[in-house]
Write an enzyme that holds these catalytic residues in place. Structure first.
Site, PDB file in Angstrom:
ATOM      1  N   ARG A 168       0.854  -1.206   0.000  1.00 26.51           N
ATOM      2  CA  ARG A 168       0.000   0.000   0.000  1.00 26.51           C
ATOM      3  C   ARG A 168       0.879   1.241   0.000  1.00 26.51           C
ATOM      4  O   ARG A 168       0.642   2.199  -0.721  1.00 26.51           O
ATOM      5  CB  ARG A 168      -0.903  -0.008   1.219  1.00 26.51           C
ATOM      6  CG  ARG A 168      -2.215  -0.711   1.033  1.00 26.51           C
ATOM      7  CD  ARG A 168      -2.086  -2.158   0.560  1.00 26.51           C
ATOM      8  NE  ARG A 168      -3.376  -2.789   0.467  1.00 26.51           N
ATOM      9  CZ  ARG A 168      -3.988  -3.383   1.502  1.00 26.51           C
ATOM     10  NH1 ARG A 168      -3.393  -3.481   2.678  1.00 26.51           N
ATOM     11  NH2 ARG A 168      -5.180  -3.924   1.350  1.00 26.51           N
ATOM     12  N   ASP A 197      -0.318  -6.451  -3.545  1.00 27.74           N
ATOM     13  CA  ASP A 197      -1.711  -6.136  -3.226  1.00 27.74           C
ATOM     14  C   ASP A 197      -2.267  -5.339  -4.394  1.00 27.74           C
ATOM     15  O   ASP A 197      -1.606  -5.226  -5.430  1.00 27.74           O
ATOM     16  CB  ASP A 197      -1.796  -5.351  -1.893  1.00 27.74           C
ATOM     17  CG  ASP A 197      -3.076  -5.676  -1.142  1.00 27.74           C
ATOM     18  OD1 ASP A 197      -4.156  -5.457  -1.719  1.00 27.74           O
ATOM     19  OD2 ASP A 197      -3.015  -6.146   0.010  1.00 27.74           O
ATOM     20  N   HIS A 271      -7.089  -9.287  -3.820  1.00 27.73           N
ATOM     21  CA  HIS A 271      -6.014  -8.300  -3.588  1.00 27.73           C
ATOM     22  C   HIS A 271      -4.931  -8.378  -4.675  1.00 27.73           C
ATOM     23  O   HIS A 271      -3.753  -8.190  -4.378  1.00 27.73           O
ATOM     24  CB  HIS A 271      -5.365  -8.524  -2.212  1.00 27.73           C
ATOM     25  CG  HIS A 271      -6.230  -8.081  -1.070  1.00 27.73           C
ATOM     26  ND1 HIS A 271      -6.349  -6.763  -0.695  1.00 27.73           N
ATOM     27  CD2 HIS A 271      -7.016  -8.788  -0.222  1.00 27.73           C
ATOM     28  CE1 HIS A 271      -7.173  -6.674   0.347  1.00 27.73           C
ATOM     29  NE2 HIS A 271      -7.592  -7.883   0.654  1.00 27.73           N
ATOM     30  N   GLU A 348     -10.119 -11.946   1.888  1.00 23.88           N
ATOM     31  CA  GLU A 348     -11.006 -10.925   1.321  1.00 23.88           C
ATOM     32  C   GLU A 348     -11.135 -10.997  -0.206  1.00 23.88           C
ATOM     33  O   GLU A 348     -10.962 -10.003  -0.902  1.00 23.88           O
ATOM     34  CB  GLU A 348     -10.486  -9.534   1.733  1.00 23.88           C
ATOM     35  CG  GLU A 348     -10.511  -9.341   3.233  1.00 23.88           C
ATOM     36  CD  GLU A 348      -9.976  -7.991   3.664  1.00 23.88           C
ATOM     37  OE1 GLU A 348     -10.516  -7.437   4.628  1.00 23.88           O
ATOM     38  OE2 GLU A 348      -9.008  -7.480   3.055  1.00 23.88           O
ATOM     39  N   THR A 486      -0.557  -0.755   5.747  1.00 26.39           N
ATOM     40  CA  THR A 486      -0.088   0.625   5.575  1.00 26.39           C
ATOM     41  C   THR A 486      -0.960   1.481   4.642  1.00 26.39           C
ATOM     42  O   THR A 486      -0.472   2.439   4.071  1.00 26.39           O
ATOM     43  CB  THR A 486       1.369   0.634   5.059  1.00 26.39           C
ATOM     44  OG1 THR A 486       1.422  -0.067   3.803  1.00 26.39           O
ATOM     45  CG2 THR A 486       2.326   0.013   6.049  1.00 26.39           C
ATOM     46  N   GLU A 487      -2.247   1.131   4.533  1.00 28.84           N
ATOM     47  CA  GLU A 487      -3.101   2.027   3.732  1.00 28.84           C
ATOM     48  C   GLU A 487      -2.938   3.473   4.199  1.00 28.84           C
ATOM     49  O   GLU A 487      -2.812   4.387   3.391  1.00 28.84           O
ATOM     50  CB  GLU A 487      -4.586   1.659   3.876  1.00 28.84           C
ATOM     51  CG  GLU A 487      -5.003   0.371   3.237  1.00 28.84           C
ATOM     52  CD  GLU A 487      -5.044  -0.756   4.258  1.00 28.84           C
ATOM     53  OE1 GLU A 487      -4.054  -0.908   5.008  1.00 28.84           O
ATOM     54  OE2 GLU A 487      -6.046  -1.485   4.291  1.00 28.84           O
TER      55      GLU A 487
HETATM   56  C1  ACM Z   1      -6.307  -9.000   6.464  1.00 26.38           C
HETATM   57  O1  ACM Z   1      -6.215  -8.175   7.375  1.00 26.38           O
HETATM   58  N1  ACM Z   1      -7.088  -8.745   5.417  1.00 26.38           N
HETATM   59  C2  ACM Z   1      -5.585 -10.262   6.500  1.00 26.38           C
END
Ligand code: ACM
Length: 629
Positions: A168, A197, A271, A348, A486-487
């Protein structure tokens, strides 16, 4: 003669009182297994020597110690090979006591010197980290003394990890090395690098050059990640970077020299937008794609509804070219990283594009997969075969349980502990890293002052992390780790702010015996380590001094309850717009917000001095928190 004796007694008692009072209270993080304090001190002599045997690893550790001591104290510390008991030296002795567990050490500090004994080189290294924490915690001291003490120490868990998301936001090779230097001071031994990602691919793969030509770069944005405007076609993609394979070899060696394993993660099938922007044929949905720059990508409707993607950021489990791609990536990864595991992510994954894909429908029919969980499980099992074929073991986030776990996979439990419990029940190895205790990207204090992120995790809660839940086979819990996504972490200073002091809490949960953990004692040690971080120029969060604010509704008004995480603080407040200080009213019982007030301001104090940060909360916010419209 008598005078000389008196003078020396005075000096000695000065040193003793210095050693026994605040400035040099023994304050080790993580708390060792056993500490027995002695009397007196080892005063570092101007001709201090470190004595080692002929083991190269121990000599390297002696080199680190000599360099650190020399730069701290100005003493030119020599390293000598030898044995015996030349006094006034620091002895690092390997192999003398086989009863000391792996990574453990025994240390004795007395007036005539220091001895650290271990049965492996890592133990000597950790003994040295402890020794450095016995030195005064700031550089302003006149005399460099180490209090007499006997310490026996060894870790509770073998996996003491930290995850750093370099996708990120990118952190340079040097910043990663600096991060390793900081983590080992607290006896972490595993760095999990989140290398891919939606926002960037960060490792050179020679057989797939577009991953770094295209996938490592995006439009630079500043503000609040996730809410950025959509990039325009003419905006330059000049934010990013990646590690070359030479960089990776250098980082891996640097880590190895400090007893740190590096776990590489390539997140898939979700991702994966950076990979898809480079090779669009990897998705189920034909199109052109760009690396995400922090504009909204996923929707989380809540209320039990499954999240979905606004664009397809998942690898397609029905395409053979996807498995060829994965094979190429893991072939090169397996050659670069000696650690036994490769992390395949697995978290996700949006399903909405899979639902529409004819390829996936055909796969389900062919493989008799009854739902998309089973599609995901099919994918994970194929990835496991690839990873195993490179001589490595697969680890993934706990979503890899859905639809059936791959036969040899280990699970990293992040959505609480339940995934880890389930995996252990099925006989799989587990690493615990639950959001509730170990997510270092979360806010550490009140949202009124912290940079906004999804949720809050205060130090005290992080300190409650217990990696082994009741009723689980403890031998399957390899340990735990804290995750730093780290977004919202744009630079190294903020990364340090998020890391400390919660990293201390996780370090102690993973190293120290359960019965040696004590919040009030830990909180005092944390403050002492703030002094160390300051002396090193490393940032940390002071949010332990911020009040905890609870707003509740009473009729049509708000009542505010305040408390503190640590003992011994007073909270002062104002509702009249002015700045409270230690002379302002002290909080003693819940406050009813005055009818016409528009803002509440808070500060904390200790010993009649302001210590916390000013917190300013509009009354409108308090009303919202209390559920009053
Ligand atoms: C996660 O925090 N999506 C592994």
């Amino acid at each position: 003669m008598k005078k000389a004796l008196l003078i020396s007694l005075a000096i000695l008692s000065g040193i003793l009182s210095y050693a026994q009072t605040g400035a040099n209270r023994i304050s080790i993080i993580p708390q060792p297994v056993s500490i027995v304090t002695g009397t007196g001190n080892f005063v570092l002599p101007s001709d201090l020597a470190i004595i080692t045997g002929n083991n190269e690893d121990v000599k390297r550790t002696a080199g680190f110690l000599s360099k650190t001591l020399s730069s701290l104290t100005g003493i030119n510390v020599a390293i000598k090979e030898g044995s015996g008991s030349t006094s006034k030296s620091i002895f690092l002795t390997l192999g003398a006591d086989k009863t000391i567990p792996k990574e453990g050490y025994r240390m004795k500090v007395a007036a005539d010197g220091v001895s650290i004994i271990a049965s492996d080189a890592a133990g000597i290294f950790y003994g040295v980290q402890t020794l450095l924490q016995l030195l005064p915690n700031n550089n302003a001291v006149r005399e460099w003394v180490i209090p007499a003490v006997t310490i026996t120490d060894y870790p509770r868990f073998g996996w003491r990890g930290l995850m750093l998301d370099v996708s990120r936001h990118f952190f340079t090779k040097q910043q990663v090395k600096d991060y390793i230097d900081e983590m080992v001071k607290y006896k972490f031994n595993l760095l999990h690098l989140h290398l891919s990602d939606d926002q960037g691919w960060r490792i050179e793969i020679k057989s797939l050059p577009k991953l770094t030509e295209v996938g490592a770069w995006r439009v630079d944005k500043t503000g609040t990640f996730g809410r950025f405007s959509n990039p325009l076609p003419n905006e330059p993609k000049n934010y990013g970077g990646f590690y070359t394979q030479d960089d990776i070899r250098e980082i891996v060696q640097y880590a190895k020299d400090r007893y740190v394993n590096i776990l590489p993660e390539i997140d898939m099938p979700g991702h994966s937008l950076a990979a898809i922007a480079s090779y669009p044929e990897l998705t189920s949905t034909p199109g052109t794609y760009a690396v995400n720059s922090g504009e909204q990508l996923m929707v989380w409707p809540g209320g039990g509804q499954h999240f979905y993607g606004l664009i397809d950021n998942s690898l397609c489990p029905a395409k053979e070219n996807v498995y060829d791609f994965i094979d190429k990536v893991f072939t090169e990864l397996a050659q670069l990283f000696p650690f036994e595991y490769i992390h395949m992510g697995g978290d996700e994954t949006a399903r909405n594009f899979w639902e529409k894909s004819d390829d996936i429908k055909a796969l389900m029919k062919k493989e008799k997969l009854k739902d998309l969980n089973e599609v995901q499980s099919y994918f994970v099992k194929r990835v496991e075969k690839i990873i195993n074929s490179k001589g490595k073991k697969l680890i993934g986030w706990d979503e890899i349980l859905e639809g059936g776990l791959a036969p040899n996979a280990a699970v990293m439990s992040w959505r609480g502990m339940k995934g880890g419990i389930e995996a252990a029940k099925q006989g799989h190895e587990v690493v615990m890293s639950p959001t509730d205790f170990a997510y270092l990207d979360y806010m550490q204090g009140d949202a009124a002052i912290e940079p906004p992120v999804y949720a809050t995790l205060r130090l005290k809660k992080a300190y409650e992390f217990e990696p082994v839940p009741d009723g689980v086979n403890a031998s399957l819990i390899k340990g735990g780790q804290a995750n730093l996504w780290t977004e919202q972490v744009y630079n190294i200073r903020h990364l340090q702010y998020m890391m400390w002091p919660r990293g201390f809490a996780i370090a102690e949960a993973l190293w120290s015996p359960k019965d040696r953990r004590n919040w009030n004692d830990f909180a005092k040690r944390v403050e002492s380590h703030f002094g160390r971080l300051e002396a090193e120029g490393v940032n940390y969060s002071p949010s332990i001094y911020d009040p905890i604010i609870e707003a509740t509704k009473q009729d049509t008004t708000v009542v505010v309850k305040l408390s503190t995480e640590i003992e011994g603080l007073s909270i002062h407040y104002s509702f009249d717009n002015s700045f409270p200080d230690q002379f302002y009213p002290k909080y003693t019982s819940p406050l009813t917000v005055p009818k016409d007030a528009s803002v509440m301001k808070l500060i904390t104090s200790r010993d009649n001095k302001v210590i916390g940060r000013l917190i300013v909360i509009p009354v409108a916010d308090l009303r919202r928190r209390a559920g009053i419209r």
